[in-house]
Design a protein around this motif. Structure first.
Motif, PDB file in Angstrom:
ATOM      1  N   MET A  75       0.851  -1.175   0.000  1.00 41.37           N
ATOM      2  CA  MET A  75       0.000   0.000   0.000  1.00 41.37           C
ATOM      3  C   MET A  75       0.898   1.239   0.000  1.00 41.37           C
ATOM      4  O   MET A  75       1.803   1.350   0.822  1.00 41.37           O
ATOM      5  CB  MET A  75      -0.895  -0.028   1.243  1.00 41.37           C
ATOM      6  N   PRO A  76       0.651   2.200  -0.915  1.00 41.05           N
ATOM      7  CA  PRO A  76       1.467   3.421  -0.959  1.00 41.05           C
ATOM      8  C   PRO A  76       1.372   4.212   0.343  1.00 41.05           C
ATOM      9  O   PRO A  76       0.339   4.200   1.021  1.00 41.05           O
ATOM     10  CB  PRO A  76       0.859   4.204  -2.117  1.00 41.05           C
ATOM     11  N   ALA A  77       2.434   4.926   0.656  1.00 45.91           N
ATOM     12  CA  ALA A  77       2.483   5.710   1.894  1.00 45.91           C
ATOM     13  C   ALA A  77       1.359   6.741   1.948  1.00 45.91           C
ATOM     14  O   ALA A  77       0.789   6.981   3.018  1.00 45.91           O
ATOM     15  CB  ALA A  77       3.834   6.393   2.023  1.00 45.91           C
ATOM     16  N   SER A  78       1.019   7.338   0.821  1.00 46.83           N
ATOM     17  CA  SER A  78      -0.058   8.342   0.819  1.00 46.83           C
ATOM     18  C   SER A  78      -1.391   7.711   1.186  1.00 46.83           C
ATOM     19  O   SER A  78      -2.198   8.317   1.892  1.00 46.83           O
ATOM     20  CB  SER A  78      -0.160   9.018  -0.551  1.00 46.83           C
ATOM     21  N   GLU A  79      -1.628   6.486   0.733  1.00 47.59           N
ATOM     22  CA  GLU A  79      -2.873   5.788   1.064  1.00 47.59           C
ATOM     23  C   GLU A  79      -2.915   5.451   2.554  1.00 47.59           C
ATOM     24  O   GLU A  79      -3.955   5.565   3.200  1.00 47.59           O
ATOM     25  CB  GLU A  79      -3.000   4.523   0.230  1.00 47.59           C
ATOM     26  N   VAL A  80      -1.781   5.062   3.100  1.00 48.48           N
ATOM     27  CA  VAL A  80      -1.694   4.775   4.531  1.00 48.48           C
ATOM     28  C   VAL A  80      -1.992   6.034   5.337  1.00 48.48           C
ATOM     29  O   VAL A  80      -2.759   6.000   6.307  1.00 48.48           O
ATOM     30  CB  VAL A  80      -0.291   4.214   4.894  1.00 48.48           C
ATOM     31  N   ARG A  81      -1.421   7.183   4.915  1.00 49.97           N
ATOM     32  CA  ARG A  81      -1.678   8.453   5.611  1.00 49.97           C
ATOM     33  C   ARG A  81      -3.149   8.833   5.554  1.00 49.97           C
ATOM     34  O   ARG A  81      -3.743   9.219   6.568  1.00 49.97           O
ATOM     35  CB  ARG A  81      -0.850   9.580   4.998  1.00 49.97           C
ATOM     36  N   ALA A  82      -3.751   8.732   4.371  1.00 55.58           N
ATOM     37  CA  ALA A  82      -5.158   9.092   4.213  1.00 55.58           C
ATOM     38  C   ALA A  82      -6.051   8.180   5.059  1.00 55.58           C
ATOM     39  O   ALA A  82      -6.979   8.660   5.725  1.00 55.58           O
ATOM     40  CB  ALA A  82      -5.563   9.029   2.739  1.00 55.58           C
ATOM     41  N   ASP A  83      -5.779   6.889   5.036  1.00 55.17           N
ATOM     42  CA  ASP A  83      -6.565   5.951   5.846  1.00 55.17           C
ATOM     43  C   ASP A  83      -6.413   6.246   7.335  1.00 55.17           C
ATOM     44  O   ASP A  83      -7.381   6.162   8.094  1.00 55.17           O
ATOM     45  CB  ASP A  83      -6.152   4.503   5.556  1.00 55.17           C
ATOM     46  N   ALA A  84      -5.199   6.590   7.758  1.00 54.18           N
ATOM     47  CA  ALA A  84      -4.964   6.903   9.171  1.00 54.18           C
ATOM     48  C   ALA A  84      -5.716   8.162   9.587  1.00 54.18           C
ATOM     49  O   ALA A  84      -6.301   8.224  10.674  1.00 54.18           O
ATOM     50  CB  ALA A  84      -3.469   7.055   9.438  1.00 54.18           C
ATOM     51  N   ILE A  85      -5.716   9.180   8.728  1.00 51.47           N
ATOM     52  CA  ILE A  85      -6.446  10.415   9.030  1.00 51.47           C
ATOM     53  C   ILE A  85      -7.932  10.122   9.153  1.00 51.47           C
ATOM     54  O   ILE A  85      -8.582  10.540  10.115  1.00 51.47           O
ATOM     55  CB  ILE A  85      -6.163  11.489   7.956  1.00 51.47           C
ATOM     56  N   ALA A  86      -8.483   9.378   8.187  1.00 52.10           N
ATOM     57  CA  ALA A  86      -9.908   9.033   8.230  1.00 52.10           C
ATOM     58  C   ALA A  86     -10.242   8.222   9.478  1.00 52.10           C
ATOM     59  O   ALA A  86     -11.261   8.473  10.135  1.00 52.10           O
ATOM     60  CB  ALA A  86     -10.304   8.260   6.971  1.00 52.10           C
ATOM     61  N   ALA A  87      -9.391   7.275   9.837  1.00 55.84           N
ATOM     62  CA  ALA A  87      -9.637   6.437  11.020  1.00 55.84           C
ATOM     63  C   ALA A  87      -9.613   7.276  12.299  1.00 55.84           C
ATOM     64  O   ALA A  87     -10.459   7.092  13.184  1.00 55.84           O
ATOM     65  CB  ALA A  87      -8.607   5.318  11.093  1.00 55.84           C
ATOM     66  N   ARG A  88      -8.671   8.205  12.397  1.00 53.83           N
ATOM     67  CA  ARG A  88      -8.589   9.032  13.599  1.00 53.83           C
ATOM     68  C   ARG A  88      -9.756  10.007  13.701  1.00 53.83           C
ATOM     69  O   ARG A  88     -10.250  10.275  14.796  1.00 53.83           O
ATOM     70  CB  ARG A  88      -7.252   9.775  13.642  1.00 53.83           C
ATOM     71  N   LEU A  89     -10.221  10.515  12.549  1.00 56.44           N
ATOM     72  CA  LEU A  89     -11.406  11.387  12.569  1.00 56.44           C
ATOM     73  C   LEU A  89     -12.636  10.592  12.992  1.00 56.44           C
ATOM     74  O   LEU A  89     -13.465  11.078  13.763  1.00 56.44           O
ATOM     75  CB  LEU A  89     -11.631  12.035  11.204  1.00 56.44           C
ATOM     76  N   SER A  90     -12.731   9.365  12.504  1.00 54.96           N
ATOM     77  CA  SER A  90     -13.845   8.491  12.909  1.00 54.96           C
ATOM     78  C   SER A  90     -13.784   8.198  14.401  1.00 54.96           C
ATOM     79  O   SER A  90     -14.808   8.206  15.087  1.00 54.96           O
ATOM     80  CB  SER A  90     -13.813   7.187  12.120  1.00 54.96           C
ATOM     81  N   ALA A  91     -12.579   7.947  14.915  1.00 52.33           N
ATOM     82  CA  ALA A  91     -12.409   7.673  16.339  1.00 52.33           C
ATOM     83  C   ALA A  91     -12.803   8.888  17.192  1.00 52.33           C
ATOM     84  O   ALA A  91     -13.227   8.739  18.330  1.00 52.33           O
ATOM     85  CB  ALA A  91     -10.968   7.266  16.633  1.00 52.33           C
ATOM     86  N   ALA A  92     -12.690  10.092  16.594  1.00 53.90           N
ATOM     87  CA  ALA A  92     -13.075  11.313  17.304  1.00 53.90           C
ATOM     88  C   ALA A  92     -14.586  11.553  17.219  1.00 53.90           C
ATOM     89  O   ALA A  92     -15.083  12.550  17.717  1.00 53.90           O
ATOM     90  CB  ALA A  92     -12.321  12.513  16.733  1.00 53.90           C
ATOM     91  N   GLY A  93     -15.290  10.636  16.549  1.00 55.15           N
ATOM     92  CA  GLY A  93     -16.743  10.725  16.494  1.00 55.15           C
ATOM     93  C   GLY A  93     -17.307  11.334  15.225  1.00 55.15           C
ATOM     94  O   GLY A  93     -18.506  11.587  15.137  1.00 55.15           O
TER      95      GLY A  93
END
Length: 94
Positions: A1-19
Motif C-alpha cells: 500500500m502506498p504511503a499516501s494511502e496509509v496516511r489518508a486511511d490513518a487520518i480518516a480512522a482518527r477522525l472516525s475515532a473522534a466521532g
C-alpha cells in the motif's frame, strides 16, 4: 500500500475515532477526506481533530447555514522529486 494511502486511511480512522463520519475519495493526484462536524463538538475534540488534519498536505473547513460544517483534508499521492519542484532544472532551459 502506498504511503499516501496509509496516511489518508490513518487520518480518516482518527477522525472516525473522534466521532466524525468520514468520506474518502480517490482522485488522480490525491486522496480527499471529508467529515461533517456537529455543532456540539467540544473544544477538546476540536483540538484533536485539528491535530489529525494537520498531518494532511492541505486541509480546511467549509461552513454554511444550509449544509453545516464540513472539514476536509487532502493527501497528495506523489511527492515531487527535486527536479519537479519549481519547474525544469537549469540544464533543461534554453
Amino acid at each position: 500500500m502506498p504511503a499516501s494511502e496509509v496516511r489518508a486511511d490513518a487520518i480518516a480512522a482518527r477522525l472516525s475515532a473522534a466521532g466524525l463520519t468520514t468520506r474518502v475519495e480517490e482522485h488522480g493526484h490525491c486522496t480527499s477526506i471529508e467529515a461533517e462536524v456537529p455543532e456540539t463538538l467540544s473544544a477538546e475534540s476540536w483540538r484533536e481533530v485539528l491535530e489529525v488534519v494537520a498531518e494532511a498536505d492541505r486541509f480546511g473547513l467549509i461552513a454554511t447555514n444550509l449544509n453545516g460544517r464540513t472539514l476536509w483534508a487532502v493527501v497528495r499521492k506523489r511527492v515531487p522529486t527535486t527536479g519537479d519542484v519549481g519547474g525544469p532544472a537549469i540544464s533543461d532551459r534554453s
